[in-house]
Motif scaffolding. Structure first.
Motif, mmCIF file in Angstrom:
data_model
loop_
_atom_site.group_PDB
_atom_site.id
_atom_site.type_symbol
_atom_site.label_atom_id
_atom_site.label_comp_id
_atom_site.label_asym_id
_atom_site.label_seq_id
_atom_site.Cartn_x
_atom_site.Cartn_y
_atom_site.Cartn_z
ATOM 1 N N PRO A 239 0.824 -1.215 0.000
ATOM 2 C CA PRO A 239 0.000 0.000 0.000
ATOM 3 C C PRO A 239 0.855 1.261 0.000
ATOM 4 O O PRO A 239 2.065 1.221 0.226
ATOM 5 C CB PRO A 239 -0.792 -0.125 1.298
ATOM 6 N N LEU A 264 -8.276 5.535 4.436
ATOM 7 C CA LEU A 264 -7.262 4.685 3.798
ATOM 8 C C LEU A 264 -6.555 3.813 4.826
ATOM 9 O O LEU A 264 -6.242 2.647 4.563
ATOM 10 C CB LEU A 264 -6.253 5.552 3.058
ATOM 11 N N ARG A 269 -5.260 0.545 2.808
ATOM 12 C CA ARG A 269 -4.738 1.065 1.544
ATOM 13 C C ARG A 269 -3.558 2.017 1.748
ATOM 14 O O ARG A 269 -2.954 2.484 0.789
ATOM 15 C CB ARG A 269 -5.852 1.791 0.776
ATOM 16 N N ALA A 376 -6.098 9.578 -1.521
ATOM 17 C CA ALA A 376 -6.924 8.541 -2.141
ATOM 18 C C ALA A 376 -6.489 8.290 -3.584
ATOM 19 O O ALA A 376 -6.444 7.132 -4.044
ATOM 20 C CB ALA A 376 -8.395 8.953 -2.089
ATOM 21 N N ARG A 377 -6.182 9.363 -4.298
ATOM 22 C CA ARG A 377 -5.722 9.208 -5.683
ATOM 23 C C ARG A 377 -4.403 8.456 -5.753
ATOM 24 O O ARG A 377 -4.229 7.533 -6.555
ATOM 25 C CB ARG A 377 -5.577 10.602 -6.317
ATOM 26 N N ALA A 379 -3.104 6.445 -3.544
ATOM 27 C CA ALA A 379 -3.190 5.081 -3.024
ATOM 28 C C ALA A 379 -3.577 4.079 -4.098
ATOM 29 O O ALA A 379 -3.312 2.876 -3.962
ATOM 30 C CB ALA A 379 -4.191 5.028 -1.873
ATOM 31 N N LYS A 380 -4.199 4.542 -5.183
ATOM 32 C CA LYS A 380 -4.598 3.632 -6.256
ATOM 33 C C LYS A 380 -3.391 3.078 -7.000
ATOM 34 O O LYS A 380 -3.446 1.962 -7.522
ATOM 35 C CB LYS A 380 -5.525 4.365 -7.229
ATOM 36 N N ASP A 381 -2.304 3.855 -7.053
ATOM 37 C CA ASP A 381 -1.108 3.399 -7.766
ATOM 38 C C ASP A 381 0.123 4.108 -7.223
ATOM 39 O O ASP A 381 0.639 5.041 -7.835
ATOM 40 C CB ASP A 381 -1.246 3.659 -9.268
#
Length: 427
Positions: A239, A264, A269, A376-377, A379-381
């Motif tokens: 994560p 998160l 995440r 949050a953005r 954490a996606k990649d």
């Protein structure tokens, strides 16, 4: 035949190789200048033992001035007035501005005859960094025909609107009156008599009068010693890993960070390392909601251990609302850890879209909301941060190693002494 290095008398009342903040800036810059000039350092007696431990020879490399007769009682007065460790820095600066001239008078007593004789090509005052501290030496040097270089000056960033509660918690009662320093005796003469002025921030440069602008050059106060920060971040798979480094006090925003990251952290995440200590620690631990929360509180760590923790992170998450220099931001960038910061003051000047992420200054709620969205953005990649991380490391290597800063100051010295080549305002 190559030209000789200029002979520079460096005045750094605060210059300590084992401390952080202003004393480390004074020490690091004075040492880096030895690569481009013949430097003799003049500092306060409290720094003497550490400088000897660092290998300098007293009398040859440096001189320690004993101004404790006034410095010690004035420091005790400042500690009493600010009523708390690490708080009330405006009060400390105000009291220091009263005691510092005594130090400079002792410096002149010791070195005045040598300056007047032309033993030094330039006198350069590095610390105090505060633009509120006038310099008795500037006029003395001007009358002796020896150029006086001042800076980097930095400080005085206004408290942002909507955070008066934090200002009061920090006991910054004098902050609203800070602009009165421009009326202090000696300020105008100091700026007039300086041959060159280094501004440690755009804000400080903007406060200087128009009559001095032609000799003002931007040089951020903080730098990086690659021997101290020499790791390369390797966060690995998993994560998003973020890290916060700093005093746990309200204006640095660790509580805002925990609030923004909460969803998160709960979902696994994101994980968060918090390095530092301070009065907010108990409340932050309660806010993080105990073991298994995804948050690790490391407490205070020695400087060399900070990079070990920080280099495991993808992101340096730092929602501070009032930083003069942003040294922690530079240290993260040096390791290849992408900064996520509030676009204000020092960090906002150090970070652009190629090396980090900035959220606009706003209310506490607005900053928290925007940090939450960015986290949050990301954490996606998390791996998508790699190109920005490399750009951050490259930026520090090219511009913010102490050796690079010394090279830029050498160009100012050359301009002062020979009138050529004129440095660009941003060096």
């Amino acid at each position: 035949m190559s030209e000789r290095h200029p002979r520079i008398l460096v005045i750094a009342e605060a210059a300590h190789p084992e401390w952080v903040s202003v004393p480390l800036v004074g020490w690091s810059l004075a040492q880096a200048l030895r690569d481009v000039a013949d430097v003799h350092l003049v500092t306060q007696i409290r720094n003497r033992d550490a400088i000897l431990r660092a290998g300098l020879v007293e009398g040859r490399d440096f001189t320690a001035i004993d101004s404790e007769a006034l410095a010690r009682p004035m420091w005790k007065l400042a500690e009493t007035l600010r009523m708390g460790q690490g708080k009330g820095w405006t009060i400390v600066q105000a009291v220091s501005a009263l005691s510092y001239p005594y130090f400079e008078r002792l410096v002149w007593q010791r070195f005045g005859p040598e300056i007047a004789r032309g033993d030094y090509d330039i006198v350069h005052r590095i610390t105090p960094l505060s633009p509120t501290a006038a310099s008795f030496l500037a006029g003395k040097c001007a009358r002796a025909g020896v150029p006086f270089v001042l800076g980097p000056l930095n400080g005085g960033v206004p408290w942002p609107q909507g955070f008066d509660d934090i200002r009061r918690a920090e006991r910054e009662y004098l902050a609203p009156l800070r602009a009165a320093y421009k009326l202090l005796p000696g300020r105008g003469a100091t700026l007039h008599n300086a041959a060159a002025i280094l501004a440690g921030s755009r804000h400080t440069g903007s406060e200087l009068p128009a009559s001095a602008r032609h000799k003002v050059f931007w040089l951020p106060e903080n730098g990086i010693d690659p021997a101290r920060f020499n790791r390369v971040a390797a966060p690995g798979d998993g994560p998003l890993r973020a890290c916060f480094v700093g005093r746990l006090v309200p204006y640095k925003g660790p509580d805002m960070l925990l609030e923004a990251a909460a969803p998160l952290l709960r979902d696994g995440r994101m994980v968060l390392d918090i390095v530092g200590d301070g009065p907010m620690m108990p409340g932050l631990r309660a806010q993080a909601d105990g073991p298994g929360s995804g948050v690790t509180f490391h407490g205070w760590q020695p400087h060399e251990a900070v990079q070990d923790i920080l280099s495991r992170a993808h992101l340096f998450a730092f929602p501070s609302i009032r930083e003069f220099g942003g040294g922690a931001v530079l240290e993260a960038m040096a390791l290849g850890v992408v900064p996520l910061i509030v676009d204000y003051a020092g960090p906002g000047e150090l970070v652009d879209d190629s090396v980090g992420i900035k959220v606009p200054l706003g209310t506490r709620e607005a900053i928290t909301t925007r940090f939450a969205a960015e986290l949050a953005r990301l954490a996606k990649d998390p791996g998508a941060l790699a190109p920005m991380a490399q750009a951050a490391r490259d930026r520090v290597t090219q511009h913010y190693h102490w050796t690079r800063k010394a090279e830029k100051i050498a160009r100012v010295y050359d301009w002062v002494l020979k009138g050529r080549p004129e440095p660009k305002p941003d060096l």
